[in-house]
Design a protein around this motif. Structure first.
Motif: not given
Length: 190
Positions: A33-34, A49-51, A86-89
């Motif tokens: 998904l990431a 993706a891992t992070a 997380i992506l928004i931040e």
């Protein structure tokens, strides 16, 4: 996939060993998904993706005492929401003056190619999605599952407990609503 449900129930019951059992079972799916989500990000993305998976997992399991997951789909919906946040931040952080603000990152060999303004688009989508969630929470959840978690129409329908045909109608309406909202159209969709 019943194992996930049993592990989540054990985690809710306070079994700390369940945390160690959960990660290996869901890790591959969260990685997939990431990777799907990050494939749509602008070039120069520093988040891997891992992070993204690790941060989302820590946020989910770190609050395990307060979380109650009913089933596998509920867990992955929570993971999708966590990845979205997380992506928004990350996008907001990159927009700050301290981190470059409006400056565009350009690779030297590709100076003639224009850089994408992905953080602006992602922030506009987040604002529109927040408004949409107030109007229709189920359709907003469908958007989160499809866009941020990368689930297929059928997978998202299964998580939400709706038919695929309903998911298809909701997806078409949601995309149109968000498109008009992000363009700044003031006319309401009927």
């Amino acid at each position: 996939m019943q194992d996930i449900t049993h592990i989540l129930q054990a985690l809710e019951a306070g079994d700390l060993a369940a945390t160690d059992q959960l990660l290996p079972v869901v890790y591959a799916e969260l990685q997939r998904l990431a990777r799907q989500k990050l494939a749509h990000e602008a070039p120069g993305q520093t988040l891997t993706a891992t992070a993204l998976v690790h941060e989302a997992y820590l946020r989910l399991v770190g609050q395990s005492a307060e979380q109650e997951w009913d089933h596998r789909g509920h867990f992955f919906a929570a993971a999708a929401e966590s990845m979205r946040r997380i992506l928004i931040e990350n996008a907001r952080r990159k927009k700050r003056l301290k981190h470059g603000g409006d400056h565009e990152r350009v690779d030297l060999p590709e100076i003639s190619a224009p850089a994408l303004e992905q953080p602006d688009d992602l922030l506009a989508l987040d604002d529109a999605l927040t408004l949409f969630a107030e109007e229709d929470p189920q359709k907003a959840e469908l958007v989160k599952l499809r866009y941020f978690a990368g689930l297929s129409e059928q997978e998202a329908a299964d998580v939400l407990g709706i038919s695929r045909a309903t998911a298809a109608r909701h997806w078409a309406y949601s995309r149109a609503w968000l498109y008009h909202q992000m363009r700044g159209d003031t006319d309401q969709l009927v």
